[in-house]
Scaffold this motif. Structure first.
Motif, PDB file in Angstrom:
ATOM      1  N   ILE A   1       3.307  -7.465   9.671  1.00 33.29           N
ATOM      2  CA  ILE A   1       4.186  -6.320   9.489  1.00 33.29           C
ATOM      3  C   ILE A   1       4.183  -5.914   8.023  1.00 33.29           C
ATOM      4  N   GLU A   2       4.165  -4.603   7.776  1.00 33.04           N
ATOM      5  CA  GLU A   2       4.212  -4.044   6.426  1.00 33.04           C
ATOM      6  C   GLU A   2       3.103  -4.661   5.561  1.00 33.04           C
ATOM      7  N   PHE A   3       3.440  -5.356   4.475  1.00 38.14           N
ATOM      8  CA  PHE A   3       2.408  -5.930   3.621  1.00 38.14           C
ATOM      9  C   PHE A   3       1.582  -6.985   4.357  1.00 38.14           C
ATOM     10  N   GLY A   4       2.200  -7.680   5.316  1.00 38.11           N
ATOM     11  CA  GLY A   4       1.442  -8.622   6.142  1.00 38.11           C
ATOM     12  C   GLY A   4       0.345  -7.926   6.922  1.00 38.11           C
ATOM     13  N   GLY A   5       0.554  -6.643   7.265  1.00 38.81           N
ATOM     14  CA  GLY A   5      -0.489  -5.870   7.933  1.00 38.81           C
ATOM     15  C   GLY A   5      -1.674  -5.614   7.020  1.00 38.81           C
TER      16      GLY A   5
ATOM     17  N   LYS B   1      -0.937   6.148   2.444  1.00 38.33           N
ATOM     18  CA  LYS B   1      -0.117   5.954   1.264  1.00 38.33           C
ATOM     19  C   LYS B   1       1.364   6.059   1.640  1.00 38.33           C
ATOM     20  N   PRO B   2       2.209   5.254   1.016  1.00 35.78           N
ATOM     21  CA  PRO B   2       3.644   5.353   1.302  1.00 35.78           C
ATOM     22  C   PRO B   2       4.175   6.744   0.981  1.00 35.78           C
ATOM     23  N   SER B   3       5.177   7.153   1.725  1.00 34.27           N
ATOM     24  CA  SER B   3       5.825   8.444   1.483  1.00 34.27           C
ATOM     25  C   SER B   3       6.811   8.304   0.325  1.00 34.27           C
ATOM     26  N   ARG B   4       6.468   8.881  -0.807  1.00 28.21           N
ATOM     27  CA  ARG B   4       7.370   8.808  -1.960  1.00 28.21           C
ATOM     28  C   ARG B   4       8.672   9.570  -1.695  1.00 28.21           C
ATOM     29  N   PHE B   5       8.591  10.670  -0.954  1.00 31.48           N
ATOM     30  CA  PHE B   5       9.793  11.434  -0.638  1.00 31.48           C
ATOM     31  C   PHE B   5      10.781  10.579   0.150  1.00 31.48           C
ATOM     32  N   ARG B   6      10.271   9.895   1.184  1.00 34.82           N
ATOM     33  CA  ARG B   6      11.145   9.049   1.990  1.00 34.82           C
ATOM     34  C   ARG B   6      11.708   7.902   1.170  1.00 34.82           C
TER      35      ARG B   6
ATOM     36  N   PHE C   1       3.519   0.927  -3.733  1.00 31.48           N
ATOM     37  CA  PHE C   1       2.696   2.077  -4.096  1.00 31.48           C
ATOM     38  C   PHE C   1       1.376   1.661  -4.739  1.00 31.48           C
ATOM     39  N   ARG C   2       1.244   0.418  -5.142  1.00 32.64           N
ATOM     40  CA  ARG C   2       0.002  -0.077  -5.744  1.00 32.64           C
ATOM     41  C   ARG C   2      -1.008  -0.533  -4.704  1.00 32.64           C
TER      42      ARG C   2
END
Length: 266
Positions: A125-129, A156-161, A186-187
């Motif tokens: 999940i998330e970074f584990g993905g 890429k992650p949504s910076r707005f969210r 974001f990196r």
């Protein structure tokens, strides 16, 4: 390499939380340390030795509850391996790997080799993905199926969210408690088309419309374009701004993931 914790206080607090989560498991488990090129890694093992292997790269501290929930539900069906990174239990070596090269894939492959794991189900999940994807692009021969829940590394992650829903809570959390890991989502780079073409292992992805970083429409679109071995993209209708917490708290969401894993077990 830069230490993964902001302060020693943060390290000790996260280690304490980690041990508390382990104490909540309603069955016995084994702790093991695996030596790798990058440092000693803590592994939690549970389930019957004659069951198929389920490998869970823990990712960041926020997904411990998810890992525990999946373990509780699937302990009778799998031999489960939590891959701890970084060593939250205060055991092993503190280290961070490079996002841009094969470090994560090599690290995981070394662990699976030393555990003598074959035909494993890999779930992240998330970074584990992201760790799961880097494992596949490095060498996928020990993996049979992969389940990714709102994974990093595809879009890429949504910076707005992030700034509208998460940023100020994170700042307050850091100021008041100083327990946040120094992970910057974001990196994390995207899996390239060259890397993706290497992946032949069946992939199943779970996504949520209201996910804080990777909303469903963007993630689904690139995943279908990128992965030839993609079998399905499942929408988590109860998606929240924190997928890991939602999965832990929502029986409906958790059951959908668990049922999909069991349905596609070899």
């Amino acid at each position: 390499m830069k230490a993964p914790f902001c302060t020693m206080q943060a390290k000790n607090k996260i280690a304490e939380n980690y041990r508390q989560k382990l104490d909540e498991l309603p069955f016995s488990y084994e702790l093991m340390q695996i030596e790798t090129t990058y440092g000693d890694t803590n592994i939690i093992i549970t389930g019957s030795a004659n069951k198929p292997a389920l490998v869970l790269p823990a990712g960041t501290d926020s997904v411990i509850s998810f890992t525990m929930a999946i373990t509780i539900e699937l302990a009778n069906d799998f031999r489960i391996y939590w891959i701890d990174f970084p060593p939250r239990s205060n055991q092993g070596t503190e280290f961070q790997l490079k996002f841009e090269d094969d470090s994560y894939g090599e690290w995981m492959f070394e662990i699976l080799s030393r555990l003598n794991v074959h035909n494993a189900v890999l779930a992240g999940i998330e970074f584990g993905g992201f760790i799961a994807l880097k494992t596949l692009t490095f060498d996928e021969k020990r993996i049979a199926r992969v389940f990714l829940i709102t994974p990093a590394g595809i879009v890429k992650p949504s910076r707005f969210r992030y700034f509208s829903k998460v940023f100020f809570s994170v700042i307050k959390f850091r100021i008041l408690r100083k327990e946040k890991l120094t992970m910057d989502m974001f990196r994390i780079p995207l899996i390239s088309e060259i890397e993706a073409v290497k992946i032949q292992t069946p992939l199943y992805i779970f996504t949520a419309e209201d996910d804080q970083f990777y909303p469903a429409n963007r993630l689904r679109k690139r995943a279908k374009k990128l992965f030839r071995s993609l079998k399905d993209v499942h929408l988590l209708n109860e998606g929240t701004t924190k997928a890991a917490i939602n999965i832990y708290n929502s029986g409906t969401t958790r059951n959908k993931i668990i049922e999909t894993i069991l349905k596609n077990e070899l």
